[in-house]
Write a protein that holds these residues in place. Structure first.
Motif, mmCIF file in Angstrom:
data_model
loop_
_atom_site.group_PDB
_atom_site.id
_atom_site.type_symbol
_atom_site.label_atom_id
_atom_site.label_comp_id
_atom_site.label_asym_id
_atom_site.label_seq_id
_atom_site.Cartn_x
_atom_site.Cartn_y
_atom_site.Cartn_z
ATOM 1 N N SER A 124 7.730 -1.998 12.179
ATOM 2 C CA SER A 124 7.625 -3.364 11.675
ATOM 3 C C SER A 124 7.234 -4.342 12.771
ATOM 4 O O SER A 124 7.621 -4.189 13.932
ATOM 5 N N ALA A 171 3.669 0.426 2.859
ATOM 6 C CA ALA A 171 3.393 -0.635 3.834
ATOM 7 C C ALA A 171 3.249 -1.971 3.112
ATOM 8 O O ALA A 171 2.728 -2.035 2.006
ATOM 9 N N ASP A 172 3.697 -3.040 3.747
ATOM 10 C CA ASP A 172 3.601 -4.372 3.153
ATOM 11 C C ASP A 172 3.134 -5.381 4.191
ATOM 12 O O ASP A 172 3.059 -5.074 5.381
ATOM 13 N N SER A 218 5.867 -4.561 7.345
ATOM 14 C CA SER A 218 6.604 -3.347 7.687
ATOM 15 C C SER A 218 5.990 -2.141 7.007
ATOM 16 O O SER A 218 5.368 -2.257 5.945
ATOM 17 N N THR A 219 6.190 -0.986 7.612
ATOM 18 C CA THR A 219 5.782 0.285 7.015
ATOM 19 C C THR A 219 6.968 1.240 7.052
ATOM 20 O O THR A 219 7.462 1.600 8.128
ATOM 21 N N HIS A 269 0.846 -1.190 0.000
ATOM 22 C CA HIS A 269 0.000 0.000 0.000
ATOM 23 C C HIS A 269 0.881 1.240 0.000
ATOM 24 O O HIS A 269 1.635 1.469 0.952
ATOM 25 N N LYS A 281 8.352 4.997 6.029
ATOM 26 C CA LYS A 281 7.865 6.333 5.711
ATOM 27 C C LYS A 281 9.039 7.228 5.345
ATOM 28 O O LYS A 281 9.948 7.431 6.156
ATOM 29 N N SER A 288 4.437 6.797 2.359
ATOM 30 C CA SER A 288 4.334 5.612 3.215
ATOM 31 C C SER A 288 4.164 4.380 2.336
ATOM 32 O O SER A 288 3.287 4.331 1.479
#
Length: 373
Positions: free
Chosen positions: A343, A293-294, A349-350, A278, A352, A291
């Motif tokens: 994470s 994110a996964d 994890s995200t 995302h 930024k 950002s």
């Protein structure tokens, strides 16, 4: 009777025009009806997908292996059902990459989708160019970092030598020749490093990282093209929620940031689920925040503080050289930004990335656009 004859003649003319269009189109194109029967295709499609005239009128499922794209029938059914255009990057049997557009063929009088027209635009060279550019970017950043590191050592030694010379001026000059020799040696080493930069590598990296007004959505599309093989192989789903899109930044550096973060999200996917990524952007204080994110394997807490170090890798079981996150951190910090990570092991994890905004862009956050790959 006369009116029926006119209608028949009109249909014949329309069919001849359609036939003439297909015969003279220079790109691979297919026409598949609502029953998934292959009705027409262009000469380039014959060559590209090894189609023959006898394939006209046969079910598409009989030749679907020619396309090396297992979900093509599902995609066609989706377009017929929804009436919406579908765009996707695919790889064909000769390992070439195409932008595939599936357009609904609508009968206007009945307001009914009666099939699809599929167009294939060759993007192989563009993907190769993007991959080569990404490689050059990484080499360029590493080159500059290595040179800065190599110059730092002789400069430090030179400073120490000069400091000692000043002290010896008071106590005597008996060691002056040997100290002077060390100073000259370090100067020679610095000259060799600089000469190596200019002579052996500089011409490969002469392009300048000039800042310009960029649309992040275009950068994301370039990155998705570059990573098309990985996205296709992993079946990754990429969603975008772009709240802020414009920023003044160096194009190659912004591409490198997005490329490395998305590439890592795919690379460190969980083995038991489809990768979902995302990408979201918004403004926060004086920054554009990107950002990413996964839902991948995540990062252990003890590794979070070291993942941005050069040559540092979370695991050795996954291919890589451990410089991607290091480069991202250096690019951001050198431009007044920063990067953070949150994470959870086993969940994802995200990352930024905070990019410094100028005043003219800070208030231009526009309506969000949500798309998926």
């Amino acid at each position: 009777m006369h009116k029926n004859t006119e209608n028949i003649n009109t249909l014949i003319e329309l069919n001849e025009e359609l036939e003439n269009y297909f015969q003279n189109t220079i790109i691979p194109q297919l026409f598949v009806d609502a029953d998934l029967i292959l009705r027409k295709f262009t000469p380039p499609a014959m060559r590209q997908f090894k189609l023959k005239k006898e394939h006209i009128g046969t079910p598409l499922i009989d030749v679907k292996e020619n396309f090396r794209f297992p979900t093509i029938i599902d995609n066609i059914n989706l377009v017929i059902t929804t009436g919406e255009i579908l765009e996707k990057e695919i790889q064909t049997t000769d390992l070439r990459w195409y932008q595939m557009n599936i357009l609904p063929y609508v009968l206007r009088k009945e307001n009914k989708t009666n099939g699809v027209i599929i167009t294939f635009v060759d993007i192989t060279s563009r993907i190769k160019d993007l991959k080569e550019q990404e490689k050059l970017i990484a080499e360029h950043e590493l080159l500059l970092d290595t040179i800065a590191h190599d110059i730092k050592n002789p400069l430090t030694a030179l400073g120490i030598g000069i400091g000692m010379l000043k002290k010896f001026q008071e106590k005597g000059m008996e060691k002056f020749p040997s100290l002077l020799e060390k100073v000259e040696g370090n100067l020679t080493k610095m000259k060799m490093i600089i000469n190596d930069l200019v002579q052996s590598r500089w011409h490969e990296h002469r392009y300048q990282a000039e800042e310009e007004m960029l649309d992040l959505q275009n950068i994301i599309e370039d990155v998705k093209l570059t990573l098309a093989p990985q996205i296709n192989e992993s079946n990754a789903k990429i969603k975008q929620h772009i709240g802020l899109s414009e920023i003044t930044f160096a194009r190659r550096k912004l591409r490198s940031i997005v490329y490395n973060l998305v590439n890592n999200a795919i690379k460190y996917k969980a083995p038991d689920r489809r990768p979902e990524i995302h990408i979201e952007t918004y403004s926060e204080d004086e920054f554009m925040v990107i950002s990413i994110a996964d839902n991948g394997i995540g990062i252990d807490p003890e590794n979070l503080s070291s993942i941005f170090e050069k040559f540092r890798r979370v695991t050795t079981s996954i291919e890589g050289n451990g410089v991607g996150l290091y480069l991202v951190k250096q690019i951001l910090e050198n431009s007044g930004g920063k990067i953070t990570v949150d994470s959870t092991p086993g969940k994802g994890s995200t990352f930024k990335a905070f990019l410094k905004l100028d005043g003219s862009i800070r208030s231009q956050e526009k309506d969000s656009a949500i798309t998926s790959f």
